[in-house]
Scaffold this active site. Sequence first.
Site, PDB file in Angstrom:
ATOM      1  CG  PHE A  30       2.609   3.854  -1.956  1.00 30.03           C
ATOM      2  CD1 PHE A  30       2.740   5.048  -1.896  1.00 30.03           C
ATOM      3  CD2 PHE A  30       1.456   3.245  -1.934  1.00 30.03           C
ATOM      4  CE1 PHE A  30       1.773   5.999  -1.869  1.00 30.03           C
ATOM      5  CE2 PHE A  30       0.432   4.373  -2.301  1.00 30.03           C
ATOM      6  CZ  PHE A  30       0.336   5.534  -2.240  1.00 30.03           C
ATOM      7  N   GLY A  31       6.257   1.077  -3.673  1.00 33.21           N
ATOM      8  CA  GLY A  31       7.551   0.447  -3.278  1.00 33.21           C
ATOM      9  C   GLY A  31       7.429  -1.201  -3.715  1.00 33.21           C
ATOM     10  CB  ILE A  55       7.027 -11.528  -2.283  1.00 30.01           C
ATOM     11  CG1 ILE A  55       7.729 -10.654  -1.261  1.00 30.01           C
ATOM     12  CG2 ILE A  55       7.947 -12.615  -2.535  1.00 30.01           C
ATOM     13  CD1 ILE A  55       7.481 -11.200   0.102  1.00 30.01           C
ATOM     14  N   GLY A  56       6.261  -8.410  -4.135  1.00 29.89           N
ATOM     15  CA  GLY A  56       5.317  -7.300  -4.052  1.00 29.89           C
ATOM     16  C   GLY A  56       5.924  -6.011  -4.713  1.00 29.89           C
ATOM     17  N   GLY A  64       3.778  -2.650  -5.546  1.00 31.72           N
ATOM     18  CA  GLY A  64       2.798  -1.782  -5.627  1.00 31.72           C
ATOM     19  C   GLY A  64       3.347  -0.281  -5.859  1.00 31.72           C
ATOM     20  CG  ASP A 111      -4.426  -0.410  -0.192  1.00 35.46           C
ATOM     21  OD1 ASP A 111      -5.668  -0.397  -0.714  1.00 35.46           O
ATOM     22  OD2 ASP A 111      -3.527  -0.669  -0.479  1.00 35.46           O
ATOM     23  CB  VAL A 164       7.734  -6.291  -0.593  1.00 33.34           C
ATOM     24  CG1 VAL A 164       7.928  -7.228   0.667  1.00 33.34           C
ATOM     25  CG2 VAL A 164       6.916  -5.139  -0.190  1.00 33.34           C
TER      26      VAL A 164
END
Length: 357
Positions: free
Chosen positions: A59-60, A54-55, A57, A178, A62
């Site tokens: 930085f990793g 579901i994510g 970005g 952010d 999700v």
Amino acid sequence: MALEKYGTAYTRISHTASSSSQNVANLEEMPSHLRAFTERELTKAMKVTKATKIGDGLFGKVCKTVVKSLEHPKHRIEVAVRYCTCSYQVKPTYQEYALQVKVLGAINHPNLVRLIGYAYNARMLVYEHMPNNSVFHHLHSSDITPLSWNMRLKVAHDVACGMAYLHEASNIQVMLGDFSSSNILLDENWNAKLTDIGVAPDQNDERIFSKKRKHPTQYAAPEYFYTGRLTSMCNVWSYGVFLYELITGRHPQDFNVPKGGDILVEWVEPYVKTRNFISIIDPRLEVYSMESVAKLSSIAQFCLASNPIRRPKMSVVLNLVSKIVASISGTLEHPKKDDDPIKDNGKKWSLRALFCF
């Protein structure tokens, strides 16, 4: 001061707060109320449930999965699992990761996405799942009905609550690096919650910070472009941009429109000066209060003062937004599960506490 380097936000923590990050880092045990998962337990759960990403970005990623409930072993709950890694191969050390878990476990507020647990050896973080997606999704997806005006006011209030708590009411003063509508999620009852809060003990690591500073988002305050220094007043500016995003339904920066109208805060300026609010309101909205639009715009302008010293604290902003909500209706009720908060059906929604921090 400390600067996060491995979450999706560069989050500063004030050492002047009543409980400093250094004191948190010295704790030998993880917060007792957090659930300790094993890497095997989470990996197995994600495999069995065919976890959905579901994510994904900088930085990793999700993933959404299902785990057993500790309170009711026969029940299962949906959670969001974040991997603390990034495309730049900058991983937190176990000490940094432990600090993040301890700080996230220490802050608690209804308008912050709740940390449920962690998998220490795998450096994973487990959060409550937010089933109604992000505010960005509901504002900018062309295939869904946009948020109603009343719902947008509720979101503005919820976000102000969460930010005021982080800045002024928690034991650890936290600032978000952010801030964006994509980092504001909606729970099953359509309450807005801030996510992607992280910490790190060392602000001198330039491996990611320098890259982030060169490419700040259009929510970033002007002084951050030049100094890279994150303050609470930077967050206040970001909130002002977000208010105009709620009012207009436009992106903070839209590369698909001609130059001159691509930067949201610049595009609204001439209309706001002439009080021509009808020209900036999201054209998809059919029901709204022009008086509340004007008042919310005034708060946005207050937050967008070019001189950071002239911007209000988030507690002041919360007070002002609360007054708008109260002027719309004395008691606004929370939407029930069978209500559709996307459409304005004439029902009023309540905010359990106008001053909720």
